[in-house]
Design a protein around this motif. Structure first.
Motif, PDB file in Angstrom:
ATOM      1  N   LEU A  61     108.060  29.986   5.020  1.00  0.00           N
ATOM      2  CA  LEU A  61     109.201  28.707   3.974  1.00  0.00           C
ATOM      3  C   LEU A  61     110.121  29.725   3.281  1.00  0.00           C
ATOM      4  CD1 LEU A  61     106.662  27.929   1.365  1.00  0.00           C
ATOM      5  CD2 LEU A  61     107.900  26.109   3.356  1.00  0.00           C
ATOM      6  N   THR A  62     111.710  29.797   3.512  1.00  0.00           N
ATOM      7  CA  THR A  62     112.392  30.859   3.603  1.00  0.00           C
ATOM      8  C   THR A  62     113.298  30.104   2.061  1.00  0.00           C
ATOM      9  OG1 THR A  62     114.438  29.195   5.385  1.00  0.00           O
ATOM     10  CG2 THR A  62     112.861  30.934   5.642  1.00  0.00           C
ATOM     11  N   ALA A  63     113.654  31.183   1.273  1.00  0.00           N
ATOM     12  CA  ALA A  63     114.783  30.105   0.363  1.00  0.00           C
ATOM     13  C   ALA A  63     116.087  31.123   0.409  1.00  0.00           C
ATOM     14  CB  ALA A  63     113.516  30.401  -0.905  1.00  0.00           C
ATOM     15  N   GLU A  64     116.901  30.650  -0.025  1.00  0.00           N
ATOM     16  CA  GLU A  64     118.102  31.842  -0.011  1.00  0.00           C
ATOM     17  C   GLU A  64     118.465  32.731  -1.522  1.00  0.00           C
ATOM     18  OE1 GLU A  64     121.355  29.236  -0.445  1.00  0.00           O
ATOM     19  OE2 GLU A  64     121.594  28.370   1.602  1.00  0.00           O
ATOM     20  N   GLY A  65     119.051  33.313  -1.512  1.00  0.00           N
ATOM     21  CA  GLY A  65     118.871  34.163  -2.533  1.00  0.00           C
ATOM     22  C   GLY A  65     119.790  36.153  -1.543  1.00  0.00           C
ATOM     23  N   ASP A  66     119.914  37.077  -2.791  1.00  0.00           N
ATOM     24  CA  ASP A  66     119.418  37.769  -1.776  1.00  0.00           C
ATOM     25  C   ASP A  66     118.186  39.022  -1.807  1.00  0.00           C
ATOM     26  OD1 ASP A  66     122.357  38.467  -1.892  1.00  0.00           O
ATOM     27  OD2 ASP A  66     122.134  38.552  -4.465  1.00  0.00           O
ATOM     28  N   ALA A  67     118.351  39.939  -1.138  1.00  0.00           N
ATOM     29  CA  ALA A  67     116.955  40.150  -0.866  1.00  0.00           C
ATOM     30  C   ALA A  67     116.636  41.418  -1.819  1.00  0.00           C
ATOM     31  CB  ALA A  67     117.344  41.252   0.363  1.00  0.00           C
ATOM     32  N   ALA A 165     101.390  34.641  15.140  1.00  0.00           N
ATOM     33  CA  ALA A 165     101.460  33.532  14.808  1.00  0.00           C
ATOM     34  C   ALA A 165     102.639  32.779  15.323  1.00  0.00           C
ATOM     35  CB  ALA A 165     100.124  32.767  13.678  1.00  0.00           C
ATOM     36  N   SER A 166     102.363  31.615  16.046  1.00  0.00           N
ATOM     37  CA  SER A 166     103.165  31.168  16.252  1.00  0.00           C
ATOM     38  C   SER A 166     103.859  30.024  14.974  1.00  0.00           C
ATOM     39  CB  SER A 166     103.388  30.152  17.013  1.00  0.00           C
ATOM     40  OG  SER A 166     102.223  29.570  17.151  1.00  0.00           O
ATOM     41  N   ALA A 167     104.246  29.997  14.283  1.00  0.00           N
ATOM     42  CA  ALA A 167     104.730  29.723  12.902  1.00  0.00           C
ATOM     43  C   ALA A 167     106.259  28.635  12.904  1.00  0.00           C
ATOM     44  CB  ALA A 167     105.073  30.372  11.916  1.00  0.00           C
ATOM     45  N   ALA A 168     105.974  27.777  11.867  1.00  0.00           N
ATOM     46  CA  ALA A 168     106.737  26.420  11.749  1.00  0.00           C
ATOM     47  C   ALA A 168     107.654  27.408  10.988  1.00  0.00           C
ATOM     48  CB  ALA A 168     106.826  25.124  12.039  1.00  0.00           C
ATOM     49  N   THR A 169     108.804  27.423  10.714  1.00  0.00           N
ATOM     50  CA  THR A 169     110.003  27.959   9.621  1.00  0.00           C
ATOM     51  C   THR A 169     110.533  26.513   9.159  1.00  0.00           C
ATOM     52  OG1 THR A 169     109.985  29.425  10.425  1.00  0.00           O
ATOM     53  CG2 THR A 169     111.259  29.245   8.805  1.00  0.00           C
ATOM     54  N   GLU A 170     110.262  26.720   7.947  1.00  0.00           N
ATOM     55  CA  GLU A 170     111.126  25.774   6.909  1.00  0.00           C
ATOM     56  C   GLU A 170     111.630  26.314   5.019  1.00  0.00           C
ATOM     57  OE1 GLU A 170     109.376  21.257   4.097  1.00  0.00           O
ATOM     58  OE2 GLU A 170     108.173  23.622   4.389  1.00  0.00           O
ATOM     59  N   ALA A 171     112.986  25.802   5.244  1.00  0.00           N
ATOM     60  CA  ALA A 171     114.193  26.150   3.917  1.00  0.00           C
ATOM     61  C   ALA A 171     113.369  25.331   3.246  1.00  0.00           C
ATOM     62  CB  ALA A 171     115.300  25.741   4.680  1.00  0.00           C
ATOM     63  N   LEU A 172     112.929  25.646   1.719  1.00  0.00           N
ATOM     64  CA  LEU A 172     112.902  25.350   0.545  1.00  0.00           C
ATOM     65  C   LEU A 172     114.321  25.311  -0.412  1.00  0.00           C
ATOM     66  CD1 LEU A 172     109.809  25.414  -1.163  1.00  0.00           C
ATOM     67  CD2 LEU A 172     110.558  27.577  -1.367  1.00  0.00           C
ATOM     68  N   THR A 173     113.979  23.755  -0.651  1.00  0.00           N
ATOM     69  CA  THR A 173     114.956  23.467  -2.080  1.00  0.00           C
ATOM     70  C   THR A 173     114.330  24.135  -3.111  1.00  0.00           C
ATOM     71  OG1 THR A 173     115.391  21.423  -0.311  1.00  0.00           O
ATOM     72  CG2 THR A 173     115.737  21.461  -2.783  1.00  0.00           C
ATOM     73  N   VAL A 174     115.624  24.756  -4.021  1.00  0.00           N
ATOM     74  CA  VAL A 174     115.063  25.777  -5.171  1.00  0.00           C
ATOM     75  C   VAL A 174     116.142  25.275  -6.327  1.00  0.00           C
ATOM     76  CG1 VAL A 174     114.115  27.563  -6.178  1.00  0.00           C
ATOM     77  CG2 VAL A 174     113.975  27.686  -3.657  1.00  0.00           C
ATOM     78  N   THR A 175     115.539  23.860  -7.327  1.00  0.00           N
ATOM     79  CA  THR A 175     115.865  24.474  -8.202  1.00  0.00           C
ATOM     80  C   THR A 175     116.247  25.636  -9.620  1.00  0.00           C
ATOM     81  OG1 THR A 175     114.881  21.859  -8.570  1.00  0.00           O
ATOM     82  CG2 THR A 175     116.476  22.386 -10.091  1.00  0.00           C
ATOM     83  N   ALA A 176     117.065  26.161  -9.810  1.00  0.00           N
ATOM     84  CA  ALA A 176     117.040  27.274 -10.262  1.00  0.00           C
ATOM     85  C   ALA A 176     116.948  26.857 -11.500  1.00  0.00           C
ATOM     86  CB  ALA A 176     118.449  28.017 -10.397  1.00  0.00           C
ATOM     87  N   SER A 177     116.061  27.714 -12.227  1.00  0.00           N
ATOM     88  CA  SER A 177     115.865  27.597 -13.390  1.00  0.00           C
ATOM     89  C   SER A 177     117.014  27.829 -14.703  1.00  0.00           C
ATOM     90  CB  SER A 177     115.127  28.289 -14.514  1.00  0.00           C
ATOM     91  OG  SER A 177     115.010  29.819 -13.388  1.00  0.00           O
ATOM     92  N   GLY A 178     118.208  28.901 -14.250  1.00  0.00           N
ATOM     93  CA  GLY A 178     119.693  28.172 -15.124  1.00  0.00           C
ATOM     94  C   GLY A 178     119.781  29.335 -15.619  1.00  0.00           C
ATOM     95  N   ALA A 179     118.259  30.284 -16.410  1.00  0.00           N
ATOM     96  CA  ALA A 179     118.142  30.694 -16.854  1.00  0.00           C
ATOM     97  C   ALA A 179     118.991  32.586 -16.836  1.00  0.00           C
ATOM     98  CB  ALA A 179     116.659  31.529 -17.266  1.00  0.00           C
ATOM     99  N   VAL A 180     118.790  32.508 -15.681  1.00  0.00           N
ATOM    100  CA  VAL A 180     119.391  34.205 -15.234  1.00  0.00           C
ATOM    101  C   VAL A 180     120.970  34.362 -15.431  1.00  0.00           C
ATOM    102  CG1 VAL A 180     119.151  35.796 -13.616  1.00  0.00           C
ATOM    103  CG2 VAL A 180     118.018  33.500 -12.906  1.00  0.00           C
ATOM    104  N   ALA A 181     121.777  32.194 -14.739  1.00  0.00           N
ATOM    105  CA  ALA A 181     123.116  32.783 -14.572  1.00  0.00           C
ATOM    106  C   ALA A 181     124.045  32.931 -15.789  1.00  0.00           C
ATOM    107  CB  ALA A 181     123.929  31.662 -13.682  1.00  0.00           C
ATOM    108  N   ALA A 182     123.862  32.802 -17.713  1.00  0.00           N
ATOM    109  CA  ALA A 182     123.963  32.713 -18.316  1.00  0.00           C
ATOM    110  C   ALA A 182     123.983  34.340 -18.640  1.00  0.00           C
ATOM    111  CB  ALA A 182     123.568  31.908 -19.053  1.00  0.00           C
TER     112      ALA A 182
END
Ligand code: FAD
Length: 320
Positions: A61-67, A165-182
């Motif tokens: 599973l992949t999710a967007e973000g900075d390393a 292994a031969s793994a299938a990759t799926e992009a994860l849809t993440v709902t941010a908790s919003g607590a950080v941005a502020a």
């Protein structure tokens, strides 16, 4: 995506560049011992997802973000992955950042948290974490009485490696908790100037203690570390005396390491020091006191003065 049976969710460790860190292999290897590794990569490069499969991930599973993302977005992604995969356990590195993420996930999902495991297994009840406690004198186990455990695994403690292994990759849809941005602002990055391996997860560690005598003489530890390609550790006495910064302290109140090779120079082997290195695969001790407790756990011991023995050792290594 259909997930394999008995999925074990693994949070991948990343390098600052977004590539998969080598320590992820141990996590996936541990997961493969108890189920099917499903790896979450947050903010990694496309190559990081592929590398996970090479290390044995059966699904990625992949999710967007900075390393080098802040903790909360990683927890958001992990929580989304947890809800989606419904794993039997979650494995995370026992780094400072990993423990932070693990604790937050456990609180959010009301899951049991086991920290600093040196191994995992499965019994009729579910997943069990193994711990080395009291300076490595005892092995204990912990298992949750409800839910899937969140387990942080000591870096380098698990040797097992999973088959590619031969793994299938799926992009994860993440709902941010919003607590950080502020609340979060940019953090100044401290540039690491050393080319030596990082203490956490290093395959070889050379540590120095009070026996080195001074900050200037502690350079001997660095010279042997460089000859071996090892990371540098220290006892608390050496750190307290200012020979080297605290980040290098190994032990109960410092870093726990499980390298293939641990060389202790001028370290007595107090229980608090042993707590952080006793699970090393091979321990070499050099100490001028033949009764020093470090020799009780050393695989190879030299009774002698570090200022006589270590230069000879370096010379022999460099002559190879
Ligand atoms: P010493 O115990 O003084 O040993 C020095 C050794 O060097 C001696 O064995 C001596 O024979 C040898 N030596 C001297 N000169 C030479 C020479 N020329 N050649 C060869 N050998 C020589 N300690 C940690 O390391 N990590 C921890 O995380 C930690 N946490 C602690 C937490 C608590 C709550 C407490 C109470 C203590 C903690 N300590 C920790 C401290 C620990 O108890 C010891 O005091 C410390 O580990 C001792 O460090 P040392 O072995 O370098 O020094």
């Amino acid at each position: 995506m259909a997930y394999p049976a008995n999925p074990i969710l693994v949070l991948a460790d990343l390098e600052p560049s977004g590539e998969l860190a080598g320590s992820t292999a141990g996590l996936i290897g541990a997961a493969a011992q108890i189920g099917a590794p499903v790896v979450l990569v947050v903010g990694g490069t496309p190559a990081a997802a592929e590398a996970s499969a090479t290390m044995g991930a059966q699904a990625v599973l992949t999710a967007e973000g900075d390393a080098d993302s802040l903790t909360v977005p990683i927890v958001d992604a992990l929580q989304a992955a947890y809800a989606q995969v419904q794993p039997d356990a979650v494995l995370i590195s026992n780094s400072i950042a990993g423990r932070d993420v693990a604790g937050r996930l456990a609180v959010r999902e009301k899951l049991a948290l086991s920290v600093d495991a040196v191994g995992v297994s499965r019994d009729d009840e579910g997943v069990v974490a193994h711990h080395s406690v009291f300076g490595g004198s005892f092995l204990t186990q912990s298992a949750p009485t409800f839910g899937a455990p969140v387990i942080t695994v000591r870096l380098g403690a698990v040797d097992a490696r999973a088959e590619a292994a031969s793994a299938a990759t799926e992009a994860l849809t993440v709902t941010a908790s919003g607590a950080v941005a502020a609340t979060a602002g940019p953090v100044d990055a401290v540039e690491q100037t050393s080319s030596r391996p990082d203490l956490r997860g290093a395959a070889k560690v050379v540590s120095g203690g009070r026996g080195l005598g001074s900050k200037e003489q502690f350079v001997l530890v660095e010279q042997l570390a460089d000859a071996l390609g090892a990371a540098i550790g220290a006892s608390r006495a050496a750190v307290d005396a200012g020979y080297i910064p605290y980040a290098h302290q190994v032990g109960q109140t410092g870093v726990s390491v499980s390298p293939q090779l641990y060389v202790a120079l001028g370290i007595s082997g107090a229980i608090q020091h042993r707590a952080g290195m006793q699970t090393a695969k091979t321990i070499v001790a050099i100490n001028k006191d033949g009764d020093a407790p470090i020799f009780d756990i050393a695989d190879f011991g030299i009774v002698g003065d570090v200022f006589t023995v270590v230069p000879q050792l370096i010379e022999a290594l460099e002559a190879r």
